[in-house]
Write an enzyme that holds these catalytic residues in place. Structure first.
Site, mmCIF file in Angstrom:
data_model
loop_
_atom_site.group_PDB
_atom_site.id
_atom_site.type_symbol
_atom_site.label_atom_id
_atom_site.label_comp_id
_atom_site.label_asym_id
_atom_site.label_seq_id
_atom_site.Cartn_x
_atom_site.Cartn_y
_atom_site.Cartn_z
ATOM 1 C CG HIS A 163 15.913 2.948 8.290
ATOM 2 N ND1 HIS A 163 17.156 2.858 7.717
ATOM 3 C CD2 HIS A 163 15.966 2.186 9.410
ATOM 4 C CE1 HIS A 163 17.922 2.073 8.444
ATOM 5 N NE2 HIS A 163 17.236 1.647 9.479
HETATM 6 C C1 BDR Z 1 13.825 -0.734 6.602
HETATM 7 O O1 BDR Z 1 13.475 -2.053 7.024
HETATM 8 C C2 BDR Z 1 12.442 -2.001 7.980
HETATM 9 O O2 BDR Z 1 12.769 -2.784 9.054
HETATM 10 C C3 BDR Z 1 12.345 -0.567 8.426
HETATM 11 O O3 BDR Z 1 11.012 -0.224 8.760
HETATM 12 C C4 BDR Z 1 12.821 0.196 7.234
HETATM 13 O O4 BDR Z 1 11.783 0.445 6.333
HETATM 14 C C5 BDR Z 1 15.264 -0.462 6.976
HETATM 15 O O5 BDR Z 1 16.130 -1.358 6.328
#
Ligand code: BDR
Ligand code: CA
Length: 322
Positions: free
Chosen positions: A251
């Site tokens: 992500h």
């Molecule tokens: C996002 O949520 C967090 O847990 C991760 O770091 C990322 O930024 C993904 O949905």
């Protein structure tokens, strides 16, 4: 005048993929990392500060300033503490329960004052300032309310969060970063700022496997070992929860990559808002009130060149670990 034409401020809730985003930024020669503003989400804000300091030291960049940011959502009355489900995903310390140590050297001042100064410094130096939040958008919403003219002076903000055409990962509608502070995300998306949304539509396509983490471990260095162990924790969570993906989603590194090279993604121009109440709370959706506006403030990433991104990810993280 600085030789680098781009500076970046990361706004991290330093869990595992935030750590990978940090490694990506540090391995990117075209940008100088001006600082990291911390927030809550995967961990408390204080733990995000500690993790960021420890990672910067381990990755050879203890000079990068680390700033304390928001410790709770706009609506909360107490500091955020991650729920058990989040602690399982990122580990109770945010880094896969791997022991991390280091000198916690939070820079003086707060994240918003730092951003204010960096906006001025970038304008003076003629440098483009890239702001990349990969946690809840609380710091940015607070900054919009307290730094006059920020929407015009900051340039396009590339953030990880939201989901337009795919389900959420917290509820069927909401992605985690937006779910943690829907009001902040709404203020950012409707506050006149130009944004680029790197949401689950694209981040769930960018998957890392154990082959990559094995290569980091084989380097035999403390940094390579730690990054591999921490990321393997994340991969094992995905193996349990999303076995069809065959690895973990990258992500937050994808947001950093797209801030530096927006051609990695194909985007839909749109004016977005966030649902603040009811069962769809946290949903990022086209704003019916601005549907016909000619100007669209957000570029929503819907397609991604995965092989090119993974190539960039591998070479930049390798540079950081070298
Ligand atoms: C996002 O949520 C967090 O847990 C991760 O770091 C990322 O930024 C993904 O949905
Ligand atoms: Ca994050």
């Amino acid at each position: 005048m600085s030789e680098t034409r781009k500076r970046m401020i990361l706004d991290l809730d330093t869990g595992i993929d935030d750590a990978l985003a940090l490694a990506y930024a540090l391995g990117s020669p075209e940008v100088e990392l001006a600082g990291v503003i911390c927030t809550y989400g995967n961990v408390t804000m204080r733990t995000a500060v500690r993790n960021t300091c420890a990672l910067l030291e381990l990755l050879g960049h203890p000079e990068v300033p680390v700033l304390a940011g928001a410790d709770r959502s706009l609506a909360a009355t107490a500091p955020f503490a991650p729920p058990a489900a989040v602690a399982r995903i990122h580990g109770s310390n945010g880094l896969g329960d791997q022991p991390v140590s280091g000198w916690c050297r939070c820079a003086p001042g707060d994240g918003i004052s730092f951003l204010r100064e960096e906006v001025l410094r970038a304008a003076e130096d003629g440098v483009e300032l890239l702001y990349v939040p990969t946690g809840p958008l609380t710091n940015l919403a607070l900054a919009l309310g307290s730094i006059s003219g920020l929407a015009d002076s900051l340039g396009r903000v590339t953030f990880m969060g939201g989901a337009l055409a795919v389900p959420g990962n917290v509820t069927s509608c909401a992605e985690a970063n937006v779910a943690n502070d829907p009001a902040a995300a709404d203020a950012v998306l409707r506050g006149g700022l130009r944004t680029r949304m790197i949401g689950l539509d694209v981040t769930h396509q960018a998957v890392l496997t154990r082959k990559d983490t094995a290569a980091w471990r084989d380097l035999g260095t403390p940094a390579g070992r730690l990054l591999a162990d921490v990321t393997d924790h994340y991969i094992s969570v995905y193996e349990q929860n999303n076995p069809q993906m065959g690895g973990c989603a990258l992500h937050d590194p994808l947001a950093v990559a797209c801030a530096l090279d927006p051609t990695l993604v194909g985007c839909l121009p749109a004016n977005l808002r966030v649902d603040l109440e009811g069962p769809t709370r946290g949903r990022t959706v086209c704003d019916p009130d601005r549907l016909r506006d000619e100007e669209k403030t957000c570029e929503v990433a819907l397609t991604v060149d995965v092989p090119r991104f993974l190539g960039e990810f591998r070479s930049r993280v390798a540079r950081t670990l070298a």
